[in-house]
Design an enzyme around this catalytic site. Sequence first.
Site, PDB file in Angstrom:
ATOM      1  N   GLY A  46       0.843  -1.191   0.000  1.00  0.00           N
ATOM      2  CA  GLY A  46       0.000   0.000   0.000  1.00  0.00           C
ATOM      3  C   GLY A  46       0.875   1.237   0.000  1.00  0.00           C
ATOM      4  O   GLY A  46       2.056   1.162   0.361  1.00  0.00           O
ATOM      5  N   GLN A  51       3.375   9.863   1.185  1.00  0.00           N
ATOM      6  CA  GLN A  51       4.655   9.156   1.285  1.00  0.00           C
ATOM      7  C   GLN A  51       5.600   9.508   0.137  1.00  0.00           C
ATOM      8  O   GLN A  51       6.801   9.280   0.237  1.00  0.00           O
ATOM      9  CB  GLN A  51       4.443   7.636   1.349  1.00  0.00           C
ATOM     10  N   CYS A  94       6.123  -0.314   7.491  1.00  0.00           N
ATOM     11  CA  CYS A  94       5.782   0.887   6.720  1.00  0.00           C
ATOM     12  C   CYS A  94       6.986   1.288   5.888  1.00  0.00           C
ATOM     13  O   CYS A  94       8.112   1.318   6.388  1.00  0.00           O
ATOM     14  CB  CYS A  94       5.400   2.025   7.666  1.00  0.00           C
ATOM     15  N   LEU A  95       6.738   1.603   4.628  1.00  0.00           N
ATOM     16  CA  LEU A  95       7.832   2.003   3.738  1.00  0.00           C
ATOM     17  C   LEU A  95       8.490   3.295   4.218  1.00  0.00           C
ATOM     18  O   LEU A  95       9.634   3.571   3.872  1.00  0.00           O
ATOM     19  CB  LEU A  95       7.307   2.179   2.307  1.00  0.00           C
ATOM     20  N   HIS A 136      -4.157   1.571   8.033  1.00  0.00           N
ATOM     21  CA  HIS A 136      -2.762   2.054   8.056  1.00  0.00           C
ATOM     22  C   HIS A 136      -2.602   3.233   7.091  1.00  0.00           C
ATOM     23  O   HIS A 136      -2.001   4.254   7.440  1.00  0.00           O
ATOM     24  CB  HIS A 136      -1.834   0.881   7.674  1.00  0.00           C
ATOM     25  N   GLU A 137      -3.175   3.089   5.899  1.00  0.00           N
ATOM     26  CA  GLU A 137      -3.050   4.156   4.894  1.00  0.00           C
ATOM     27  C   GLU A 137      -3.876   5.385   5.275  1.00  0.00           C
ATOM     28  O   GLU A 137      -3.444   6.523   5.055  1.00  0.00           O
ATOM     29  CB  GLU A 137      -3.475   3.656   3.508  1.00  0.00           C
ATOM     30  N   HIS A 140      -1.963   7.611   7.423  1.00  0.00           N
ATOM     31  CA  HIS A 140      -1.009   8.475   6.706  1.00  0.00           C
ATOM     32  C   HIS A 140      -1.683   9.781   6.272  1.00  0.00           C
ATOM     33  O   HIS A 140      -1.070  10.844   6.293  1.00  0.00           O
ATOM     34  CB  HIS A 140      -0.457   7.781   5.460  1.00  0.00           C
TER      35      HIS A 140
END
Length: 171
Positions: A46, A51, A94-95, A136-137, A140
Site C-alpha cells: 500500500g 509518502q 511501513c515504507l 494504516h493508509e 497516513h
Amino acid sequence: MAVREILTAPDPRLREVSKPVDAVTDETRALMDDMLETMYAAPGIGLAAIQIGVPQRIIVMDLAGEGEPPQPRYFVNPVIHDPSDSEVPYEEGCLSVPGFYEEVERPDACRVEYLDYHGEPQSLEARGLLAVCIQHEMDHLEGILFTDHLSRLKRERIMKKLKKERLAAAS
Ligand code: GNR
Ligand code: NI
C-alpha cells in the site's frame, strides 16, 4: 509513469494532514500510476500520496499474493465507516519506517467509501489484511504513522535509530 522517492520518518512532511481531491482528473490518474509503480518497486502492499510528498487524500494498494495476477486498488477521498468493536493485532511495517515491524491493534473490519480510478463512488467491506492496510493508509492521510500506536519506549527507540541512519546516510 515514474518511480518516486519515498519519504522516511522523521521527515516532517509525513505529519501533514492531506487535503481532499476536488475531482479525479487525468492528472490524478497520472499521480496514482506513479504511486502504484513506486509501491511495486519498493516493494510494498500500500502507499499513501504523502509518502511521495503529495498531501492529497489518495491511497493505492495491491494485496495480490506472489504468483497471482496484479490487483491494483485506488482510493480517492476514502472515509471509514462502521469499524468493528473487536480489535485484532497485526504485525505492521511501513515504507516510511523502513526495517521495523511491530504489532498494532486495529478494528478487524470496516467499510470504506471512496472514489475509484475513474472518479466513481464505491463502497467496500474490508476485513483481514485489507482492513489493516486501509486503516494504516488512512492514518497516513492524517499524518499518523504506525509507530504512533506503539508504546512511547518502542516509538522513541525506532525514531532514534531512523535519525541515526539518516545522519549516517547524509555524511
Ligand atoms: O508494504 C506495507 N506492508 C504492510 C504490512 C502490514 C501492515 C501495513 C502495511 S502497509 C506497508 C506499505 C506502507 O507503508 N504503506 O503506507
Ligand atoms: Ni505506511
